[in-house]
Design an enzyme around this catalytic site. Structure first.
Site, PDB file in Angstrom:
ATOM      1  N   VAL A  74      -4.303   4.877   0.900  1.00  0.00           N
ATOM      2  CA  VAL A  74      -4.014   4.903   1.772  1.00  0.00           C
ATOM      3  C   VAL A  74      -5.920   5.737   2.343  1.00  0.00           C
ATOM      4  O   VAL A  74      -6.128   5.941   2.648  1.00  0.00           O
ATOM      5  CB  VAL A  74      -3.611   5.558   2.886  1.00  0.00           C
ATOM      6  CG1 VAL A  74      -3.694   5.945   3.935  1.00  0.00           C
ATOM      7  CG2 VAL A  74      -2.143   4.155   2.811  1.00  0.00           C
TER       8      VAL A  74
ATOM      9  N   PHE B 212       0.859  -1.253  -0.272  1.00  0.00           N
ATOM     10  CA  PHE B 212       0.339  -0.001  -0.008  1.00  0.00           C
ATOM     11  C   PHE B 212       1.094   1.012  -0.056  1.00  0.00           C
ATOM     12  O   PHE B 212       2.062   0.888   0.580  1.00  0.00           O
ATOM     13  CB  PHE B 212      -1.237  -0.201   1.090  1.00  0.00           C
ATOM     14  CG  PHE B 212      -0.408   0.005   2.480  1.00  0.00           C
ATOM     15  CD1 PHE B 212      -0.194   1.333   3.096  1.00  0.00           C
ATOM     16  CD2 PHE B 212       0.176  -1.548   3.110  1.00  0.00           C
ATOM     17  CE1 PHE B 212       0.625   1.611   4.306  1.00  0.00           C
ATOM     18  CE2 PHE B 212       1.203  -1.078   4.431  1.00  0.00           C
ATOM     19  CZ  PHE B 212       0.836   0.903   4.712  1.00  0.00           C
ATOM     20  N   CYS B 213       0.108   2.389  -0.923  1.00  0.00           N
ATOM     21  CA  CYS B 213       0.816   3.929  -0.713  1.00  0.00           C
ATOM     22  C   CYS B 213       0.308   4.322  -0.199  1.00  0.00           C
ATOM     23  O   CYS B 213      -1.782   4.180   0.419  1.00  0.00           O
ATOM     24  CB  CYS B 213       1.315   3.593  -2.033  1.00  0.00           C
ATOM     25  SG  CYS B 213       0.888   3.645  -3.261  1.00  0.00           S
ATOM     26  N   THR B 214       0.028   6.521  -0.519  1.00  0.00           N
ATOM     27  CA  THR B 214      -0.467   7.019  -0.384  1.00  0.00           C
ATOM     28  C   THR B 214      -1.901   7.298  -1.021  1.00  0.00           C
ATOM     29  O   THR B 214      -2.790   6.930  -0.615  1.00  0.00           O
ATOM     30  CB  THR B 214       0.252   8.389  -0.392  1.00  0.00           C
ATOM     31  OG1 THR B 214       0.954   8.506   1.137  1.00  0.00           O
ATOM     32  CG2 THR B 214      -1.206   9.687   0.445  1.00  0.00           C
TER      33      THR B 214
END
Length: 315
Positions: A205, A176-178
């Site tokens: 996110v 996952f990332c922003t």
């Protein structure tokens, strides 16, 4: 509700000549008074813009009119004031820098997982969960149990992978990332390296915090964002963090009470890394910024760099 709309977006496609797209896009965005940064590369487009409702709608129409971008998706939030000071449309080699030739999310990417299904995936003890964001981002919030690669920049991720390849082979990997863009690259990279059972959080996110009720959330802390809001929480509410304008590290209320913290000059993360001459220049810049704020004008030195602290992170 504030009338400043913030739109984060990216889209992987293939632009034959990104430079030919820059001027017309810049003209349209300027005409609608939106501010922020757009990156163009042969692999697609990435950016964050802010403006009025009508301005952002026009900007999204212009972006979707780019070749191959009709399906471009964006995520919206709101800000109490304009989070950017200027408009930039930049040409780049990559829209998010991994630094590995041949990685192509258009051709090969991990399995998307919607926020509603993400909790079950990462709660499975057989799933390895990896936070692909930079170390200063992970430091203010992440998912419970996620691995922190402790990478200063996204470009450092392949080196981390090579050191931990054996731990991931044959395993289910969730990343996952922003906003999702780094995971497009990282999952494509892992699949190219032979790690096949790879998943990533669709919308990143930001989408998870928007959709997931806080009572059901597995997210802990705040989520760093690349604009003057610094961080957001559940429901995409603005968090408590502010930037140290000397090193661009996010600081919470307790850290801003440290004896090392002088607004615009130093904090506990950079107090020992800067010279007296640098701090003197930072203090002069801070004084200029404060005076500009009193006068109600933007100060050029206050521009939020899209590469805070040690390098570009992207969304």
């Amino acid at each position: 509700m504030t009338d400043i709309v913030v739109s984060a977006f990216y889209h992987f496609t293939r632009f034959d000549d990104p430079s030919a797209l820059r001027g017309p896009l810049l003209s349209v965005l300027s005409a609608h008074d939106v501010l922020g940064t757009v990156l163009l590369a042969h692999e697609g487009v990435n950016g964050t813009l802010a403006g009025s409702r009508a301005g952002i709608d026009a900007a999204m129409d212009a972006l979707r009119a780019l070749p191959g971008c009709a399906a471009l998706e964006h995520k919206e939030s709101h800000a109490d004031g304009m989070p950017f000071y200027r408009l930039k449309v930049r040409l780049k080699k990559e829209i998010v820098t991994l630094g590995v030739e041949g990685v192509d999310p258009v051709a090969n990417v991990g399995t998307y997982v919607d926020p509603a299904e993400w909790n079950d995936l990462i709660s499975n003890p057989d799933t390895i969960v990896i936070d692909t964001r930079n170390d200063y981002e992970v430091g203010i919030g992440t998912f419970a149990g996620a691995i922190n690669p402790e990478t200063p920049t996204f470009r450092d991720f392949p080196k981390w992978f090579e050191a931990h390849r054996a731990e991931l082979e044959g395993k289910k990997v969730a990343m996952f990332c922003t906003g999702g863009i780094r995971c497009e690259k990282s999952t494509s990279y892992l699949k190219g390296e032979g790690i096949e059972d790879v998943y990533h959080l669709k919308g990143g996110v930001l989408k998870y915090l928007e959709d997931m009720p806080e009572t059901e959330s597995l997210w802990q802390g705040d989520c760093f964002v690349f604009d003057q809001r610094v961080a957001v929480t559940h429901g995409l509410e603005i968090g408590e963090y502010e930037l140290c304008h000397a090193c661009r590290h996010p600081l919470n209320k307790q850290q801003r009470q440290s004896p090392s913290y002088v607004p615009g000059v130093s904090c506990e993360h950079c107090i020992s890394e800067r010279t007296d001459d640098q701090r003197h220049r930072y203090a002069a810049r801070q004084a200029q910024m404060e005076r500009a704020e009193v006068l109600g004008v933007a100060h050029v030195g206050a521009v939020f760099d899209d590469t805070p602290k040690k390098g570009a992170g992207g969304a």
